[in-house]
Design a protein around this motif. Structure first.
Motif, PDB file in Angstrom:
ATOM      1  N   ALA A 124      43.350 -15.311  13.294  1.00 21.34           N
ATOM      2  CA  ALA A 124      43.251 -14.910  14.702  1.00 21.34           C
ATOM      3  C   ALA A 124      42.730 -13.488  14.824  1.00 21.34           C
ATOM      4  O   ALA A 124      42.071 -13.136  15.809  1.00 21.34           O
ATOM      5  N   PHE A 125      42.994 -12.670  13.807  1.00 22.20           N
ATOM      6  CA  PHE A 125      42.447 -11.317  13.779  1.00 22.20           C
ATOM      7  C   PHE A 125      41.058 -11.305  13.144  1.00 22.20           C
ATOM      8  O   PHE A 125      40.142 -10.661  13.654  1.00 22.20           O
ATOM      9  N   ALA A 126      40.876 -11.996  12.055  1.00 20.51           N
ATOM     10  CA  ALA A 126      39.646 -11.911  11.260  1.00 20.51           C
ATOM     11  C   ALA A 126      38.446 -12.580  11.920  1.00 20.51           C
ATOM     12  O   ALA A 126      37.311 -12.284  11.559  1.00 20.51           O
ATOM     13  N   GLN A 127      38.673 -13.478  12.856  1.00 23.57           N
ATOM     14  CA  GLN A 127      37.578 -14.191  13.521  1.00 23.57           C
ATOM     15  C   GLN A 127      37.357 -13.602  14.914  1.00 23.57           C
ATOM     16  O   GLN A 127      38.198 -13.781  15.806  1.00 23.57           O
ATOM     17  N   PRO A 128      36.230 -12.901  15.115  1.00 20.73           N
ATOM     18  CA  PRO A 128      35.990 -12.237  16.405  1.00 20.73           C
ATOM     19  C   PRO A 128      36.080 -13.160  17.617  1.00 20.73           C
ATOM     20  O   PRO A 128      36.493 -12.721  18.690  1.00 20.73           O
ATOM     21  N   GLN A 129      35.737 -14.442  17.452  1.00 12.23           N
ATOM     22  CA  GLN A 129      35.821 -15.360  18.596  1.00 12.23           C
ATOM     23  C   GLN A 129      37.252 -15.551  19.062  1.00 12.23           C
ATOM     24  O   GLN A 129      37.497 -15.914  20.212  1.00 12.23           O
ATOM     25  N   HIS A 130      38.233 -15.299  18.187  1.00  9.15           N
ATOM     26  CA  HIS A 130      39.640 -15.338  18.580  1.00  9.15           C
ATOM     27  C   HIS A 130      40.142 -13.938  18.941  1.00  9.15           C
ATOM     28  O   HIS A 130      40.851 -13.769  19.937  1.00  9.15           O
ATOM     29  N   LEU A 131      39.782 -12.967  18.140  1.00 10.14           N
ATOM     30  CA  LEU A 131      40.241 -11.592  18.355  1.00 10.14           C
ATOM     31  C   LEU A 131      39.913 -11.109  19.766  1.00 10.14           C
ATOM     32  O   LEU A 131      40.743 -10.494  20.427  1.00 10.14           O
ATOM     33  N   THR A 136      39.735  -7.748  28.900  1.00 11.41           N
ATOM     34  CA  THR A 136      38.793  -8.599  28.181  1.00 11.41           C
ATOM     35  C   THR A 136      38.025  -7.707  27.221  1.00 11.41           C
ATOM     36  O   THR A 136      38.039  -6.474  27.356  1.00 11.41           O
ATOM     37  N   ASN A 137      37.369  -8.317  26.259  1.00 15.14           N
ATOM     38  CA  ASN A 137      36.682  -7.547  25.220  1.00 15.14           C
ATOM     39  C   ASN A 137      35.275  -8.056  24.981  1.00 15.14           C
ATOM     40  O   ASN A 137      35.045  -9.265  24.996  1.00 15.14           O
ATOM     41  N   THR A 138      34.396  -7.125  24.728  1.00 18.54           N
ATOM     42  CA  THR A 138      33.075  -7.433  24.197  1.00 18.54           C
ATOM     43  C   THR A 138      33.027  -6.802  22.814  1.00 18.54           C
ATOM     44  O   THR A 138      33.143  -5.575  22.690  1.00 18.54           O
ATOM     45  N   ILE A 139      32.927  -7.640  21.794  1.00 14.36           N
ATOM     46  CA  ILE A 139      32.853  -7.128  20.423  1.00 14.36           C
ATOM     47  C   ILE A 139      31.380  -7.014  20.048  1.00 14.36           C
ATOM     48  O   ILE A 139      30.663  -8.004  20.006  1.00 14.36           O
ATOM     49  N   HIS A 140      30.947  -5.781  19.799  1.00 15.12           N
ATOM     50  CA  HIS A 140      29.547  -5.504  19.469  1.00 15.12           C
ATOM     51  C   HIS A 140      29.294  -5.599  17.967  1.00 15.12           C
ATOM     52  O   HIS A 140      28.213  -6.006  17.550  1.00 15.12           O
ATOM     53  N   GLU A 141      30.291  -5.212  17.189  1.00 14.63           N
ATOM     54  CA  GLU A 141      30.171  -5.237  15.730  1.00 14.63           C
ATOM     55  C   GLU A 141      31.557  -5.420  15.146  1.00 14.63           C
ATOM     56  O   GLU A 141      32.515  -4.809  15.614  1.00 14.63           O
ATOM     57  N   PHE A 142      31.658  -6.283  14.137  1.00 14.50           N
ATOM     58  CA  PHE A 142      32.944  -6.521  13.479  1.00 14.50           C
ATOM     59  C   PHE A 142      32.657  -6.899  12.036  1.00 14.50           C
ATOM     60  O   PHE A 142      32.377  -8.048  11.725  1.00 14.50           O
ATOM     61  N   ASP A 143      32.689  -5.924  11.158  1.00 14.80           N
ATOM     62  CA  ASP A 143      32.376  -6.085   9.746  1.00 14.80           C
ATOM     63  C   ASP A 143      33.663  -5.830   8.966  1.00 14.80           C
ATOM     64  O   ASP A 143      33.941  -4.701   8.558  1.00 14.80           O
ATOM     65  N   LEU A 144      34.458  -6.880   8.800  1.00 16.22           N
ATOM     66  CA  LEU A 144      35.804  -6.770   8.237  1.00 16.22           C
ATOM     67  C   LEU A 144      35.752  -6.612   6.721  1.00 16.22           C
ATOM     68  O   LEU A 144      35.940  -7.566   5.963  1.00 16.22           O
ATOM     69  N   ARG A 145      35.506  -5.384   6.309  1.00 12.93           N
ATOM     70  CA  ARG A 145      35.494  -4.988   4.896  1.00 12.93           C
ATOM     71  C   ARG A 145      35.641  -3.474   4.857  1.00 12.93           C
ATOM     72  O   ARG A 145      35.325  -2.799   5.844  1.00 12.93           O
ATOM     73  N   PRO A 146      36.125  -2.906   3.751  1.00 13.51           N
ATOM     74  CA  PRO A 146      36.211  -1.449   3.676  1.00 13.51           C
ATOM     75  C   PRO A 146      34.842  -0.820   3.963  1.00 13.51           C
ATOM     76  O   PRO A 146      33.826  -1.283   3.456  1.00 13.51           O
ATOM     77  N   GLU A 147      34.856   0.180   4.821  1.00 14.51           N
ATOM     78  CA  GLU A 147      33.679   0.901   5.311  1.00 14.51           C
ATOM     79  C   GLU A 147      32.892   0.118   6.355  1.00 14.51           C
ATOM     80  O   GLU A 147      31.887   0.597   6.865  1.00 14.51           O
ATOM     81  N   GLY A 148      33.353  -1.089   6.700  1.00 20.35           N
ATOM     82  CA  GLY A 148      32.717  -1.851   7.774  1.00 20.35           C
ATOM     83  C   GLY A 148      33.155  -1.309   9.126  1.00 20.35           C
ATOM     84  O   GLY A 148      34.244  -0.752   9.265  1.00 20.35           O
ATOM     85  N   LYS A 149      32.316  -1.483  10.121  1.00 24.09           N
ATOM     86  CA  LYS A 149      32.615  -0.965  11.462  1.00 24.09           C
ATOM     87  C   LYS A 149      33.144  -2.055  12.384  1.00 24.09           C
ATOM     88  O   LYS A 149      32.793  -3.224  12.251  1.00 24.09           O
ATOM     89  N   TRP A 150      33.964  -1.583  13.331  1.00 30.15           N
ATOM     90  CA  TRP A 150      34.422  -2.418  14.434  1.00 30.15           C
ATOM     91  C   TRP A 150      34.120  -1.642  15.707  1.00 30.15           C
ATOM     92  O   TRP A 150      34.666  -0.564  15.939  1.00 30.15           O
ATOM     93  N   ASN A 155      35.664   0.617  31.668  1.00 30.58           N
ATOM     94  CA  ASN A 155      35.302   0.089  30.364  1.00 30.58           C
ATOM     95  C   ASN A 155      35.687   1.141  29.344  1.00 30.58           C
ATOM     96  O   ASN A 155      35.424   2.330  29.544  1.00 30.58           O
ATOM     97  N   TYR A 156      36.303   0.706  28.269  1.00 30.76           N
ATOM     98  CA  TYR A 156      36.811   1.623  27.263  1.00 30.76           C
ATOM     99  C   TYR A 156      36.118   1.329  25.943  1.00 30.76           C
ATOM    100  O   TYR A 156      36.343   0.279  25.332  1.00 30.76           O
ATOM    101  N   GLU A 157      35.255   2.266  25.531  1.00 32.33           N
ATOM    102  CA  GLU A 157      34.497   2.105  24.292  1.00 32.33           C
ATOM    103  C   GLU A 157      35.394   2.447  23.110  1.00 32.33           C
ATOM    104  O   GLU A 157      36.099   3.466  23.137  1.00 32.33           O
ATOM    105  N   ASN A 158      35.379   1.604  22.104  1.00 30.32           N
ATOM    106  CA  ASN A 158      36.191   1.796  20.904  1.00 30.32           C
ATOM    107  C   ASN A 158      35.301   1.657  19.681  1.00 30.32           C
ATOM    108  O   ASN A 158      34.534   0.701  19.576  1.00 30.32           O
ATOM    109  N   GLU A 159      35.441   2.607  18.769  1.00 26.52           N
ATOM    110  CA  GLU A 159      34.723   2.524  17.505  1.00 26.52           C
ATOM    111  C   GLU A 159      35.674   2.907  16.378  1.00 26.52           C
ATOM    112  O   GLU A 159      36.393   3.900  16.477  1.00 26.52           O
TER     113      GLU A 159
END
Length: 146
Positions: free
Chosen positions: A23-30, A40-54, A65-69
């Motif tokens: 539920a966390f690892a799959q952006p369509q659920h997250l 609600t959320n718009t996920i622009h990037e989700f690279d679930l690995r060390p040094e990957g960006k969210w 709208n609250y931008e999160n990086e």
């Protein structure tokens, strides 16, 4: 033990650890459960690995709208995901996944701030909002196929 510069929230969920992690690892659920009630959320990037960006935009229920990086620093599937926020408010986030038994999992959020004063600014509302987050996760779990 919880330090004065930390916010800790946890809940035991009636779901296997694999389902909770997915539920966390799959952006369509997250995107469906991340954040407080009404967001609600718009996920622009989700690279679930060390040094990957969210990178995501959280859309408030009434306005804003609250931008999160963030950048992931540790990913241990079905155990732990850690990231460092690059946008305000700044803190490190740990999400722990603990298998209780085959059908129950504890999820825990640990928000770690550089100072007690920075933590106190967020603590007044974060504990309640984390509970809303867990409520939303519980609803989303029925849609996660493992």
């Amino acid at each position: 033990m919880i330090a004065e510069n930390e916010i800790y929230s946890s809940r035991i969920l009636e779901a296997p650890v694999r389902r909770v992690y997915q539920a966390f690892a799959q952006p369509q659920h997250l995107r469906n459960w991340w954040g407080p009630e009404g967001f609600t959320n718009t996920i622009h990037e989700f690279d679930l690995r060390p040094e990957g960006k969210w990178v995501l935009t959280m859309h408030g229920p009434e306005k804003g709208n609250y931008e999160n990086e963030s950048v992931f620093t540790d990913v241990q599937p079905e155990k732990l995901v850690v990231w460092k926020r690059l946008s305000q408010p700044l803190f490190n986030m740990e999400v722990h996944f603990k298998k209780i038994d085959e059908e129950n999992t504890e999820i825990a959020f640990r928000m770690i701030f550089k100072s007690v004063s920075e933590c106190e600014k967020i603590k007044s509302f974060a504990v309640t909002k984390n509970e809303e987050n867990f409520d939303r996760l519980e609803k989303e779990l029925s849609f996660v196929i493992i």
